[in-house]
Design a protein around this motif. Structure first.
Motif, short mmCIF file in Angstrom:
data_model
loop_
_atom_site.label_atom_id
_atom_site.label_comp_id
_atom_site.label_asym_id
_atom_site.label_seq_id
_atom_site.Cartn_x
_atom_site.Cartn_y
_atom_site.Cartn_z
N HIS A 221 0.83 -1.21 0.00
CA HIS A 221 0.00 0.00 0.00
C HIS A 221 0.86 1.26 0.00
CE1 HIS A 221 -3.40 2.62 1.10
NE2 HIS A 221 -2.53 3.23 1.90
N TYR A 222 2.05 1.16 0.60
CA TYR A 222 2.92 2.34 0.74
C TYR A 222 3.91 2.49 -0.41
CZ TYR A 222 1.36 2.28 5.63
OH TYR A 222 0.61 2.29 6.77
N ALA A 223 3.89 1.62 -1.40
CA ALA A 223 4.90 1.62 -2.46
C ALA A 223 4.96 2.96 -3.19
CB ALA A 223 4.62 0.49 -3.45
N ASP A 224 3.82 3.49 -3.63
CA ASP A 224 3.81 4.78 -4.34
C ASP A 224 4.24 5.93 -3.42
OD1 ASP A 224 2.95 3.48 -6.58
OD2 ASP A 224 0.86 4.14 -6.45
N PHE A 225 3.84 5.85 -2.18
CA PHE A 225 4.19 6.89 -1.21
C PHE A 225 5.71 6.97 -1.04
CE2 PHE A 225 4.92 7.95 3.37
CZ PHE A 225 4.47 9.27 3.35
N VAL A 226 6.36 5.82 -0.89
CA VAL A 226 7.82 5.78 -0.73
C VAL A 226 8.50 6.25 -2.00
CG1 VAL A 226 9.81 4.29 -0.28
CG2 VAL A 226 7.68 3.95 1.01
N ALA A 227 7.98 5.84 -3.16
CA ALA A 227 8.55 6.28 -4.44
C ALA A 227 8.45 7.79 -4.58
CB ALA A 227 7.83 5.58 -5.60
N PHE A 228 7.34 8.36 -4.10
CA PHE A 228 7.15 9.82 -4.15
C PHE A 228 8.17 10.52 -3.25
CE2 PHE A 228 5.20 13.76 -2.66
CZ PHE A 228 4.81 14.34 -3.85
N LEU A 229 8.41 9.97 -2.06
CA LEU A 229 9.39 10.58 -1.15
C LEU A 229 10.78 10.61 -1.77
CD1 LEU A 229 8.30 8.97 2.27
CD2 LEU A 229 7.96 11.34 1.55
N PHE A 230 11.20 9.48 -2.31
CA PHE A 230 12.52 9.41 -2.94
C PHE A 230 12.58 10.27 -4.21
CE2 PHE A 230 13.39 5.25 -0.70
CZ PHE A 230 14.58 5.64 -0.11
N GLY A 231 11.46 10.33 -4.94
CA GLY A 231 11.47 11.01 -6.24
C GLY A 231 11.33 12.52 -6.17
N THR A 232 10.88 13.06 -5.02
CA THR A 232 10.68 14.50 -4.92
C THR A 232 11.52 15.18 -3.84
OG1 THR A 232 8.85 14.25 -3.33
CG2 THR A 232 8.30 14.26 -5.70
N GLY A 233 11.94 14.41 -2.83
CA GLY A 233 12.67 15.02 -1.72
C GLY A 233 11.77 15.81 -0.79
N CYS A 234 10.46 15.60 -0.90
CA CYS A 234 9.52 16.30 -0.01
C CYS A 234 9.67 15.80 1.42
CB CYS A 234 8.07 16.03 -0.47
SG CYS A 234 7.58 16.98 -1.92
N PHE B 125 8.26 14.37 4.93
CA PHE B 125 7.27 13.31 5.18
C PHE B 125 5.87 13.90 5.33
CE2 PHE B 125 4.91 10.18 7.57
CZ PHE B 125 5.37 8.96 7.09
N GLY B 126 5.73 14.92 6.19
CA GLY B 126 4.42 15.52 6.45
C GLY B 126 3.82 16.18 5.23
N GLU B 127 4.68 16.70 4.33
CA GLU B 127 4.19 17.34 3.10
C GLU B 127 3.57 16.30 2.17
OE1 GLU B 127 7.53 20.95 3.02
OE2 GLU B 127 7.77 19.17 1.76
N ALA B 128 4.19 15.13 2.10
CA ALA B 128 3.65 14.06 1.26
C ALA B 128 2.35 13.51 1.85
CB ALA B 128 4.69 12.95 1.10
N VAL B 129 2.32 13.39 3.17
CA VAL B 129 1.11 12.87 3.84
C VAL B 129 -0.08 13.78 3.58
CG1 VAL B 129 0.04 12.45 6.10
CG2 VAL B 129 2.36 11.65 5.65
N GLY B 130 0.14 15.10 3.58
CA GLY B 130 -0.96 16.05 3.40
C GLY B 130 -1.29 16.40 1.96
#
Length: 379
Positions: free
Chosen positions: A218-231, A233-238
């Motif tokens: 379930h978290y695969a896209d979320f982790v890919a987004f973190l690595f791919g943008t450098g955002c 954690f809280g910014e990606a969550v929101g």
């Protein structure tokens, strides 16, 4: 024990004597007036000295009954309600409590920041249970610093003392002097080793593991987004779908979530992030048909915001452990993205703008990975 003072006139129902009793370690008075039984807390623990105080209070009640001046509301005989609050505010920890309330209101402190304030308050309560702020001198400040060093790491000691010093500065005329400056200058935490970014191989292994894990995919896209943008954690969550451009080329970052509370970003500024082709494709494939613009892009498995503690303890820690990769906090995804971008020759100012970093801080922390090229022109 009975107090042998009786009113001049009394009946069988108005006995007119006050009895001092022990009620679970606390003193109280019991008596009958006009056929009605009364109990009154003295507000003191049971001891020989406090019993003398209780008997004085009992005598006062008996004399008032005898003279016809008895206060049937009992307010006259009760301990002042404000005394406890006033006593607390007169202590060092009471002053810090007022400072914390003022800072919370002025700075809109969230749960993460309040943890440091709350921990500092707890230590002040333990070390200065009854100490008045103006009695805290340089020697007591040094003693408190030594106490903290036995409880927490030096770096945390400094964080706590900074808050205490700020509290005394905030109090201004309330305290005679600020004894914390010299103590604070003496705390020199050991240099902290910089977090090592994940290698390209490690990042690929982490992403593959999340994609294939039956429990944490379930978290695969979320982790890919973190690595791919450098955002952060809280910014990606929101992040919500309304924050993403129609062609998925950019996202707007202006909100962040901390402990389930939506607030502004860490810097208080918004920014627009240009996405890579991989992240664009991931978001395009992920977006449900007819989804609400206010829906979260990366909700928790059961809906709502992703909880950072739950994600770290379960999905993140277990994935790294399974891959036998040295543990780093989820924040290391941001560190990794920035480090690799700079090492690949990206403009540091552009990276700072994209990731919401202060340029000076970025140069300070990432100078070693910024690609070094000659700046002089050959003639």
């Amino acid at each position: 024990m009975l107090v042998a003072v009786h009113p001049a006139q009394s009946s069988e129902s108005d006995k007119g004597f006050v009895k001092v009793e022990n009620d679970d370690g606390r003193l109280r008075l019991r008596f009958t007036f006009e056929g009605k039984r009364h109990t009154l807390a003295v507000g003191l623990p049971d001891s020989k000295i406090n019993r003398l105080v209780a008997h004085q209070k009992a005598t006062q009640i008996e004399l008032d009954i005898a003279s016809g001046n008895f206060d049937t509301t009992l307010k006259k005989y009760k301990p002042p309600k404000a005394s406890k609050k006033k006593a607390e505010q007169a202590t060092a920890w009471g002053l810090f409590q007022k400072f914390m309330a003022a800072q919370t209101k002025a700075k809109d402190l969230q749960v993460g920041s309040l943890c440091r304030y709350t921990a500092t308050l707890r230590h002040l309560e333990v070390f200065f249970p009854n100490q008045s702020p103006d009695k805290v001198d340089a020697n007591l400040a040094e003693a408190f610093s030594q106490y903290l060093r036995g409880e927490v790491a030096d770096r945390t000691v400094k964080d706590y003392l900074i808050l205490v010093q700020a509290c005394w500065n905030w109090a201004g005329d309330t305290t005679a002097e600020n004894p914390w400056s010299r103590v604070l200058s003496q705390v020199k935490p050991s240099p902290k080793q910089k977090v090592r970014p994940f290698t390209v191989t490690e990042v690929q292994a982490i992403l593959k593991s999340f994609e294939c894990d039956r429990y944490y995919r379930h978290y695969a896209d979320f982790v890919a987004f973190l690595f791919g943008t450098g955002c952060r954690f809280g910014e990606a969550v929101g992040l919500k779908w309304k924050h993403i451009a129609d062609d998925y080329s950019t996202i707007w970052i202006g909100e962040s979530v901390s402990r389930g509370v939506c607030k502004t970003t860490k810097t208080g500024k918004d920014r627009t992030v240009t996405l890579t082709a991989k992240v664009m494709a991931m978001l395009g494939a992920r977006k449900p048909e007819g989804v609400s613009p206010n829906a979260l892009v990366f909700p928790a498995p059961k809906g709502g915001y992703i909880n950072d503690h739950t994600f770290r303890r379960r999905a993140w820690s277990k994935t790294l452990d399974k891959l036998q990769i040295q543990y780093r906090k989820p924040y290391a995804t941001r560190h990794t993205a920035i480090s690799h971008a700079l090492a690949n020759g990206a403009n540091p100012l552009a990276v700072a703008e994209q990731t919401g970093h202060d340029p000076q801080i970025l140069f300070k922390h990432y100078a070693s990975v910024i690609q070094k090229t000659t700046v002089m022109v050959e003639f």
